[in-house]
Write an enzyme that holds these catalytic residues in place. Structure first.
Site, PDB file in Angstrom:
ATOM      1  N   ARG A  79      52.673  49.345  34.477  1.00 27.90           N
ATOM      2  CA  ARG A  79      53.379  48.506  33.512  1.00 27.90           C
ATOM      3  C   ARG A  79      52.477  48.002  32.387  1.00 27.90           C
ATOM      4  O   ARG A  79      52.827  48.060  31.210  1.00 27.90           O
ATOM      5  CB  ARG A  79      53.968  47.267  34.208  1.00 27.90           C
ATOM      6  CG  ARG A  79      55.386  47.378  34.624  1.00 27.90           C
ATOM      7  CD  ARG A  79      55.647  46.380  35.734  1.00 27.90           C
ATOM      8  NE  ARG A  79      54.853  46.772  36.881  1.00 27.90           N
ATOM      9  CZ  ARG A  79      55.280  47.616  37.816  1.00 27.90           C
ATOM     10  NH1 ARG A  79      56.505  48.069  37.772  1.00 27.90           N
ATOM     11  NH2 ARG A  79      54.506  47.982  38.806  1.00 27.90           N
ATOM     12  N   THR A  80      51.338  47.457  32.751  1.00 31.00           N
ATOM     13  CA  THR A  80      50.506  46.820  31.727  1.00 31.00           C
ATOM     14  C   THR A  80      50.028  47.852  30.704  1.00 31.00           C
ATOM     15  O   THR A  80      50.085  47.622  29.497  1.00 31.00           O
ATOM     16  CB  THR A  80      49.317  46.100  32.386  1.00 31.00           C
ATOM     17  OG1 THR A  80      49.835  45.183  33.348  1.00 31.00           O
ATOM     18  CG2 THR A  80      48.492  45.339  31.366  1.00 31.00           C
ATOM     19  N   LYS A  90      28.626  57.998  34.040  1.00 25.31           N
ATOM     20  CA  LYS A  90      27.244  58.453  33.812  1.00 25.31           C
ATOM     21  C   LYS A  90      26.283  57.279  33.759  1.00 25.31           C
ATOM     22  O   LYS A  90      25.127  57.439  33.386  1.00 25.31           O
ATOM     23  CB  LYS A  90      27.167  59.215  32.483  1.00 25.31           C
ATOM     24  CG  LYS A  90      28.028  60.457  32.403  1.00 25.31           C
ATOM     25  CD  LYS A  90      27.847  61.084  31.016  1.00 25.31           C
ATOM     26  CE  LYS A  90      28.800  62.235  30.786  1.00 25.31           C
ATOM     27  NZ  LYS A  90      28.821  62.618  29.358  1.00 25.31           N
ATOM     28  N   ARG A 137      41.393  46.818  30.837  1.00 25.79           N
ATOM     29  CA  ARG A 137      41.483  46.334  32.227  1.00 25.79           C
ATOM     30  C   ARG A 137      40.230  46.781  32.962  1.00 25.79           C
ATOM     31  O   ARG A 137      39.770  47.908  32.789  1.00 25.79           O
ATOM     32  CB  ARG A 137      42.725  46.890  32.917  1.00 25.79           C
ATOM     33  CG  ARG A 137      42.731  46.591  34.411  1.00 25.79           C
ATOM     34  CD  ARG A 137      44.040  46.884  35.068  1.00 25.79           C
ATOM     35  NE  ARG A 137      45.038  45.880  34.719  1.00 25.79           N
ATOM     36  CZ  ARG A 137      46.243  45.797  35.299  1.00 25.79           C
ATOM     37  NH1 ARG A 137      46.588  46.672  36.230  1.00 25.79           N
ATOM     38  NH2 ARG A 137      47.092  44.863  34.947  1.00 25.79           N
ATOM     39  N   HIS A 158      44.788  37.359  33.653  1.00 25.70           N
ATOM     40  CA  HIS A 158      45.697  38.403  33.151  1.00 25.70           C
ATOM     41  C   HIS A 158      46.625  37.718  32.139  1.00 25.70           C
ATOM     42  O   HIS A 158      47.806  37.518  32.384  1.00 25.70           O
ATOM     43  CB  HIS A 158      46.468  38.975  34.336  1.00 25.70           C
ATOM     44  CG  HIS A 158      47.224  40.238  34.043  1.00 25.70           C
ATOM     45  ND1 HIS A 158      47.360  40.777  32.772  1.00 25.70           N
ATOM     46  CD2 HIS A 158      47.893  41.083  34.879  1.00 25.70           C
ATOM     47  CE1 HIS A 158      48.079  41.876  32.862  1.00 25.70           C
ATOM     48  NE2 HIS A 158      48.409  42.088  34.115  1.00 25.70           N
TER      49      HIS A 158
HETATM   50  C1  NCD Z   1      49.437  42.518  38.447  1.00 29.72           C
HETATM   51  C2  NCD Z   1      47.951  42.761  38.309  1.00 29.72           C
HETATM   52  O1  NCD Z   1      47.534  43.899  38.033  1.00 29.72           O
HETATM   53  O2  NCD Z   1      47.237  41.794  38.431  1.00 29.72           O
HETATM   54  N1  NCD Z   1      50.179  43.621  38.017  1.00 29.72           N
HETATM   55  C3  NCD Z   1      50.600  43.612  36.715  1.00 29.72           C
HETATM   56  O3  NCD Z   1      49.819  43.794  35.816  1.00 29.72           O
HETATM   57  N2  NCD Z   1      51.882  43.319  36.489  1.00 29.72           N
HETATM   58  C4  NCD Z   1      49.876  42.020  39.752  1.00 29.72           C
HETATM   59  C5  NCD Z   1      49.504  42.764  40.995  1.00 29.72           C
HETATM   60  O4  NCD Z   1      48.864  43.822  40.953  1.00 29.72           O
HETATM   61  O5  NCD Z   1      49.873  42.285  42.058  1.00 29.72           O
END
Ligand code: NCD
Length: 367
Positions: free
Chosen positions: A77-78, A107, A135, A163
């Site tokens: 999703r993100t 590397k 991320r 996040h």
């Molecule tokens: C979350 C995350 O990656 O922190 N997912 C997301 O980005 N919606 C929540 C999770 O992984 O539980």
């Protein structure tokens, strides 16, 4: 070389790395712009937005805006909602979904070096991207990267740290469904220690008057000490509920119930003690149809997703699939809001850097 000071850059909204320093004025602007972007996405049914959409897309295209999505850790999703947001704005996207393996990190390259090149810190017209969405599995990585980033940086999750775009989309969902983001009761349930979405959301919730926060978890998985201190210092109403029987009680009084996944990916499942700890809490907080029925009228259920439906240990999903079409379920709509909120965030950051000109909203934007 132009490097960055975190607090000042947050106040000026040059990067989005942590929620703590965002002001309520800025958040209101982001939510307003997000509502506009939701209309942009729905332009076929909204003639009043067509001209604005055209101006936004023209501006992004004319400036050759490129969004880099740099993911060192798994995501659906993100990553895709940022990429979809970029496309919907008229930007190009360059992307790596497994930077840990397929970037030069494999590397032995440092994050700092990679970011300097990607963002064109030393040669601005020859960077790869105008904005970086990153991320990373390590807490604090986004803050480290920001210091060497010559363009806006969006933290799309740094280990168990924060996040922030998720918390903003969570607020957007609450505003849409509840009609307000103050004077309500919210229950945050599950793995509050390892869940970065919880950390960011708590920092945001703490800024609004009349928000009551129930923190429902096993005592070994309650919120981090610094976050608790932050709540105390800011006189936020909160109550920690650590007995399994508190779960049902709190579910019945909250306006918003926010479930989280036990963050299994943060446990070393080869370590017997840790695996045992995981198993002890995994089955405690499960919402089935009966509990969903017991929720207060008008209340709704959020979850950042993914919900852990496939579980090798045989535990049920933390929100059972039978709840998906329950009138209180709102997590699919919540996830949908990821696109307009990320469009708004990308656009505002680029405006704040002067990378694109400010695009005036249509008159009667809230129509
Ligand atoms: C979350 C995350 O990656 O922190 N997912 C997301 O980005 N919606 C929540 C999770 O992984 O539980």
């Amino acid at each position: 070389m132009h490097t960055h000071d975190s607090e000042r850059d947050h106040a000026a909204f040059k990067h989005l790395v942590r929620c703590k320093f965002l002001t309520t004025e800025l958040i209101a602007d982001i939510l307003r712009e997000s509502a506009l972007m939701a209309r942009v996405l729905n332009f076929r049914n909204d003639p009043g937005i067509v001209d604005y959409r055209q101006r936004v897309r023209q501006t992004f295209w004319d400036n050759g805006i490129t969004v880099a999505s740099l993911f060192y850790e798994e995501s659906l999703r993100t990553r895709w909602s940022h990429e979809r947001a970029a496309h919907a704005l008229g930007a190009s996207v360059i992307s790596t979904e497994n930077a840990a393996k397929f970037s030069s990190a494999a590397k032995g390259e440092s994050l700092e070096h990679a970011i300097q090149v990607i963002s064109g810190l030393h040669c601005p017209s020859e960077g790869y991207a105008d904005i970086v969405v990153m991320r990373h599995p390590t807490e604090g990585a986004a803050k480290r990267a920001m210091k060497f980033c010559g363009v806006p940086l969006i933290n799309a999750g740094d280990g168990i740290g924060e996040h922030p775009t998720q918390a903003i989309l969570d607020l957007f969902a609450i505003e849409r469904k509840l009609g307000r983001i103050q004077d309500f009761t919210i229950a945050l349930i599950g793995d509050l220690l390892n869940s970065r979405t919880i950390h960011s959301l708590v920092y945001l919730l703490a800024k609004y008057p009349g928000v009551k926060i129930y923190l429902v978890s096993d005592p070994r998985f309650s919120i981090k000490h610094d976050l608790r201190e932050y709540l105390v210092r800011n006189h936020v109403w909160f109550a920690e509920k650590n007995r399994p029987e508190d779960f049902r009680e709190v579910m019945a009084i909250a306006d918003v119930v926010y479930m989280t996944r036990v963050q299994k990916n943060r446990f070393d499942m080869n370590d017997e003690a840790e695996a045992a700890r995981y198993r002890e809490i995994r089955g405690v907080y499960i919402v089935g149809r009966e509990l969903a029925d017991a929720m207060k009228a008008g209340s709704f259920l959020l979850h950042p997703m993914p919900i852990e439906t496939d579980n090798t240990e045989g535990f049920p999903p933390e929100i059972m699939t039978e709840v998906d079409d329950h009138p209180h379920a709102y997590y699919f709509q919540q996830a949908g809001g990821g696109i307009p909120t990320r469009m708004a965030i990308i656009k505002m950051l680029l405006e704040n850097w002067g990378r694109i000109e400010r695009i005036a909203p249509p008159e009667r934007a809230a129509a």
